[in-house]
Scaffold this active site. Structure first.
Site, PDB file in Angstrom:
ATOM      1  N   TYR A 147       0.841  -1.203   0.000  1.00  0.00           N
ATOM      2  CA  TYR A 147       0.000   0.000   0.000  1.00  0.00           C
ATOM      3  C   TYR A 147       0.873   1.249   0.000  1.00  0.00           C
ATOM      4  O   TYR A 147       0.744   2.113  -0.877  1.00  0.00           O
ATOM      5  CB  TYR A 147      -0.896  -0.035   1.234  1.00  0.00           C
ATOM      6  CG  TYR A 147      -1.885   1.104   1.337  1.00  0.00           C
ATOM      7  CD1 TYR A 147      -3.009   1.160   0.519  1.00  0.00           C
ATOM      8  CD2 TYR A 147      -1.714   2.114   2.290  1.00  0.00           C
ATOM      9  CE1 TYR A 147      -3.939   2.194   0.643  1.00  0.00           C
ATOM     10  CE2 TYR A 147      -2.638   3.142   2.415  1.00  0.00           C
ATOM     11  CZ  TYR A 147      -3.751   3.184   1.594  1.00  0.00           C
ATOM     12  OH  TYR A 147      -4.661   4.210   1.726  1.00  0.00           O
ATOM     13  N   GLY A 150       3.075   1.457  -3.093  1.00  0.00           N
ATOM     14  CA  GLY A 150       2.200   1.638  -4.259  1.00  0.00           C
ATOM     15  C   GLY A 150       1.755   3.086  -4.369  1.00  0.00           C
ATOM     16  O   GLY A 150       1.788   3.695  -5.441  1.00  0.00           O
ATOM     17  N   TYR A 206      -5.211  -3.197  19.439  1.00  0.00           N
ATOM     18  CA  TYR A 206      -3.973  -3.868  19.029  1.00  0.00           C
ATOM     19  C   TYR A 206      -2.801  -3.209  19.758  1.00  0.00           C
ATOM     20  O   TYR A 206      -2.665  -1.976  19.734  1.00  0.00           O
ATOM     21  CB  TYR A 206      -3.775  -3.780  17.519  1.00  0.00           C
ATOM     22  CG  TYR A 206      -4.931  -4.350  16.706  1.00  0.00           C
ATOM     23  CD1 TYR A 206      -5.842  -5.258  17.268  1.00  0.00           C
ATOM     24  CD2 TYR A 206      -5.122  -3.980  15.376  1.00  0.00           C
ATOM     25  CE1 TYR A 206      -6.895  -5.771  16.523  1.00  0.00           C
ATOM     26  CE2 TYR A 206      -6.174  -4.492  14.626  1.00  0.00           C
ATOM     27  CZ  TYR A 206      -7.063  -5.384  15.209  1.00  0.00           C
ATOM     28  OH  TYR A 206      -8.101  -5.878  14.468  1.00  0.00           O
TER      29      TYR A 206
HETATM   30  P1  NAD Z   1     -12.850   2.033   0.359  1.00  0.00           P
HETATM   31  O1  NAD Z   1     -12.222   0.691   0.438  1.00  0.00           O
HETATM   32  O2  NAD Z   1     -14.189   2.237   0.973  1.00  0.00           O
HETATM   33  O3  NAD Z   1     -12.951   2.516  -1.142  1.00  0.00           O
HETATM   34  C1  NAD Z   1     -12.074   2.111  -2.161  1.00  0.00           C
HETATM   35  C2  NAD Z   1     -12.902   1.813  -3.396  1.00  0.00           C
HETATM   36  O4  NAD Z   1     -12.013   1.428  -4.467  1.00  0.00           O
HETATM   37  C3  NAD Z   1     -13.855   0.644  -3.163  1.00  0.00           C
HETATM   38  O5  NAD Z   1     -15.119   0.965  -3.670  1.00  0.00           O
HETATM   39  C4  NAD Z   1     -13.220  -0.491  -3.968  1.00  0.00           C
HETATM   40  O6  NAD Z   1     -14.154  -1.441  -4.411  1.00  0.00           O
HETATM   41  C5  NAD Z   1     -12.542   0.279  -5.090  1.00  0.00           C
HETATM   42  N1  NAD Z   1     -11.444  -0.449  -5.731  1.00  0.00           N
HETATM   43  C6  NAD Z   1     -10.435  -1.139  -5.146  1.00  0.00           C
HETATM   44  N2  NAD Z   1      -9.624  -1.661  -6.071  1.00  0.00           N
HETATM   45  C7  NAD Z   1     -10.122  -1.270  -7.281  1.00  0.00           C
HETATM   46  C8  NAD Z   1      -9.737  -1.501  -8.630  1.00  0.00           C
HETATM   47  N3  NAD Z   1      -8.642  -2.237  -8.923  1.00  0.00           N
HETATM   48  N4  NAD Z   1     -10.485  -0.963  -9.616  1.00  0.00           N
HETATM   49  C9  NAD Z   1     -11.596  -0.226  -9.335  1.00  0.00           C
HETATM   50  N5  NAD Z   1     -12.017   0.005  -8.081  1.00  0.00           N
HETATM   51  C10 NAD Z   1     -11.280  -0.497  -7.065  1.00  0.00           C
HETATM   52  O7  NAD Z   1     -11.801   3.054   0.987  1.00  0.00           O
HETATM   53  P2  NAD Z   1     -11.879   4.639   1.216  1.00  0.00           P
HETATM   54  O8  NAD Z   1     -11.602   4.889   2.638  1.00  0.00           O
HETATM   55  O9  NAD Z   1     -13.075   5.199   0.588  1.00  0.00           O
HETATM   56  O10 NAD Z   1     -10.579   5.115   0.426  1.00  0.00           O
HETATM   57  C11 NAD Z   1     -10.657   5.764  -0.843  1.00  0.00           C
HETATM   58  C12 NAD Z   1      -9.270   6.215  -1.258  1.00  0.00           C
HETATM   59  O11 NAD Z   1      -8.747   7.123  -0.300  1.00  0.00           O
HETATM   60  C13 NAD Z   1      -8.263   5.075  -1.396  1.00  0.00           C
HETATM   61  O12 NAD Z   1      -7.445   5.320  -2.510  1.00  0.00           O
HETATM   62  C14 NAD Z   1      -7.458   5.179  -0.122  1.00  0.00           C
HETATM   63  O13 NAD Z   1      -6.148   4.703  -0.312  1.00  0.00           O
HETATM   64  C15 NAD Z   1      -7.475   6.674   0.143  1.00  0.00           C
HETATM   65  N6  NAD Z   1      -7.286   6.953   1.576  1.00  0.00           N
HETATM   66  C16 NAD Z   1      -8.312   6.770   2.476  1.00  0.00           C
HETATM   67  C17 NAD Z   1      -8.083   7.019   3.811  1.00  0.00           C
HETATM   68  C18 NAD Z   1      -9.170   6.869   4.840  1.00  0.00           C
HETATM   69  O14 NAD Z   1      -8.889   7.041   6.032  1.00  0.00           O
HETATM   70  N7  NAD Z   1     -10.402   6.598   4.513  1.00  0.00           N
HETATM   71  C19 NAD Z   1      -6.821   7.432   4.244  1.00  0.00           C
HETATM   72  C20 NAD Z   1      -5.803   7.581   3.322  1.00  0.00           C
HETATM   73  C21 NAD Z   1      -6.050   7.350   1.967  1.00  0.00           C
HETATM   74  N1  UDP Z   2      -6.537  -0.946  15.607  1.00  0.00           N
HETATM   75  C1  UDP Z   2      -6.971  -1.432  16.835  1.00  0.00           C
HETATM   76  N2  UDP Z   2      -8.080  -2.222  16.869  1.00  0.00           N
HETATM   77  C2  UDP Z   2      -8.784  -2.545  15.754  1.00  0.00           C
HETATM   78  C3  UDP Z   2      -8.346  -2.042  14.509  1.00  0.00           C
HETATM   79  C4  UDP Z   2      -7.215  -1.240  14.469  1.00  0.00           C
HETATM   80  O1  UDP Z   2      -6.364  -1.169  17.876  1.00  0.00           O
HETATM   81  O2  UDP Z   2      -9.782  -3.271  15.865  1.00  0.00           O
HETATM   82  C5  UDP Z   2      -5.371  -0.050  15.589  1.00  0.00           C
HETATM   83  C6  UDP Z   2      -4.320  -0.351  14.532  1.00  0.00           C
HETATM   84  O3  UDP Z   2      -3.373  -1.289  15.024  1.00  0.00           O
HETATM   85  C7  UDP Z   2      -3.721   1.019  14.306  1.00  0.00           C
HETATM   86  C8  UDP Z   2      -4.896   1.978  14.504  1.00  0.00           C
HETATM   87  O4  UDP Z   2      -5.857   1.239  15.263  1.00  0.00           O
HETATM   88  O5  UDP Z   2      -2.745   1.306  15.271  1.00  0.00           O
HETATM   89  C9  UDP Z   2      -5.531   2.456  13.217  1.00  0.00           C
HETATM   90  O6  UDP Z   2      -5.806   1.324  12.428  1.00  0.00           O
HETATM   91  P1  UDP Z   2      -6.572   1.412  11.029  1.00  0.00           P
HETATM   92  O7  UDP Z   2      -6.547   0.034  10.444  1.00  0.00           O
HETATM   93  O8  UDP Z   2      -7.887   2.061  11.223  1.00  0.00           O
HETATM   94  O9  UDP Z   2      -5.723   2.429  10.144  1.00  0.00           O
HETATM   95  P2  UDP Z   2      -4.148   2.689   9.900  1.00  0.00           P
HETATM   96  O10 UDP Z   2      -3.320   1.754  10.730  1.00  0.00           O
HETATM   97  O11 UDP Z   2      -3.969   2.451   8.444  1.00  0.00           O
HETATM   98  O12 UDP Z   2      -3.976   4.092  10.314  1.00  0.00           O
END
Ligand code: NAD
Ligand code: UDP
Length: 326
Positions: A147, A150, A206
């Site tokens: 991730y 990427g 966690y």
């Molecule tokens: P989400 O998983 O709800 O949404 C991602 C969407 O992308 C889903 O609908 C999934 O089906 C679609 N998808 C995945 N792979 C695909 C592919 N190969 N082709 C077409 N569609 C595909 O997650 P989200 O929280 O809505 O995140 C949206 C974007 O924002 C992502 O790129 C994520 O990396 C970025 N982002 C989100 C957060 C957050 O906290 N929510 C934080 C940092 C970055």
């Molecule tokens: N986490 C947790 N319990 C859960 C899920 C996540 O303690 O049931 C912790 C995880 O280890 C991390 C933080 O919460 O430290 C945020 O996790 P999340 O998967 O939401 O996002 P990210 O780690 O990508 O910020």
């Protein structure tokens, strides 16, 4: 009247994507939502299907797509660690091939393109809070690399297409965002803790719960996205969009218990590898250049998110992968 644009949102059926689609459809734009439904389901955009300016396309961004559009928001990518680690090679392909395909479309159609990047580009940061100038501390061979790397590669591609081909790009680094339409079984901390509270399960922490995150409510995030896309062409980012109020995971769990009134116990589980110990955005740049800052406090946003999870039938969602504790 404002100009009506043809806009593509990839990952548009996901959590953030569905809110973005809703906002752009309400503004009258001609919206195409493309998604392969890996971590989402149609119900997120069901309410938009009847709108004449909304079109839903089942498409995987690792394959080329030919459309004529004015703007592209590239959100397609699984965002929860359990889902992006389920098939890490596919996750890298989604970020990298997805970026190449969509940047190609932007180059061909002269459209503006915004990349949903992430605070994960900073890895487990040794600078705190994180400004955009910080280059990060990512383990390139760890479980989160599919991730993090990427998304870092996608940022490199955005800047190279901009330098080489003059593509009009925007890069937004999103910090942990939460709100209605998160998938109840996506394994992220906010959804896990709320669903566990509402279903009488123990709350899983966690590690010792001292790691921190800064949680942004979805409406604030979408406002930042739209401001960035429509901002001046000399400000392409990367820009941090997130809420700088920082909480430990234990504090979050205690707040969820207070707001839901649940009697669940808090239980410890092993800390996943490479889990960042702290994370908080420096949002000086977003404030200065976009006039943006978050307006929704965690307590208020959690209240709305809890109401959402209380209103849906949790049994009507399928687990995106077998990797989630239910
Ligand atoms: P989400 O998983 O709800 O949404 C991602 C969407 O992308 C889903 O609908 C999934 O089906 C679609 N998808 C995945 N792979 C695909 C592919 N190969 N082709 C077409 N569609 C595909 O997650 P989200 O929280 O809505 O995140 C949206 C974007 O924002 C992502 O790129 C994520 O990396 C970025 N982002 C989100 C957060 C957050 O906290 N929510 C934080 C940092 C970055
Ligand atoms: N986490 C947790 N319990 C859960 C899920 C996540 O303690 O049931 C912790 C995880 O280890 C991390 C933080 O919460 O430290 C945020 O996790 P999340 O998967 O939401 O996002 P990210 O780690 O990508 O910020």
């Amino acid at each position: 009247m404002a100009t009506i644009k043809r806009i593509l949102v990839t990952g548009g059926a996901g959590f953030l994507g569905s809110h973005l689609c809703e906002r752009l459809v309400d503004q009258g734009h001609d919206l195409i939502c493309a998604d392969n439904f890996f971590t989402s389901q149609k119900s997120n955009v069901q309410h938009l299907l009847e709108r004449p300016n909304f079109e839903l396309l089942r498409h995987d961004v690792t394959h080329p797509l030919f459309l004529e559009v004015d703007e592209i928001y590239n959100l397609a990518c699984p965002a929860s660690p359990v889902h992006y680690q389920f098939n890490p090679i596919k996750t890298i392909k989604t970020s990298v091939l997805g970026a190449i395909n969509l940047l190609g479309m932007a180059k061909r159609t002269h459209s503006k393109i915004l990349q949903a990047s992430t605070s994960e580009v900073y890895g487990d940061p040794d600078v705190h809070p994180q400004p955009e100038s910080y280059r990060g501390s990512v383990n390139p061979i760890g479980l989160r690399a599919c991730y993090d790397e990427g998304k870092r590669c996608a940022e490199a591609l955005f800047f190279d297409y901009h330098r080489m081909n003059h593509v009009n790009v925007r890069v937004v680094r999103i910090f942990n965002t939460y709100g209605p339409r998160m998938h109840p079984y996506d394994g992220r901390v906010v959804s896990n803790l709320i669903v566990q509270s509402l279903t009488g399960q123990d709350l899983t922490i966690y590690g010792d719960g001292s790691q921190t995150r800064s949680f942004c409510y979805v409406d604030d995030l979408i406002e930042g996205f739209v401001r960035m896309m429509n901002g001046p062409d000399d400000f392409i980012g990367p820009v941090n969009i997130g809420n700088p109020d920082e909480f430990t995971i234990l504090q979050l769990a205690q707040l969820v218990l207070e707001l839901t009134g649940a009697k669940s116990k808090i239980v410890r589980q092993p800390l996943p590898s490479d889990d960042p110990t702290q994370r908080r955005p420096d949002i000086t740049l977003a404030k200065d250049r976009l006039g943006w800052e978050p307006t929704v406090a965690l307590r208020e946003g959690l209240g709305k998110t809890i109401e959402y999870f209380q209103s849906v039938d949790l049994g009507s969602f399928r687990n995106p992968t077998p990797n989630v504790i239910k």
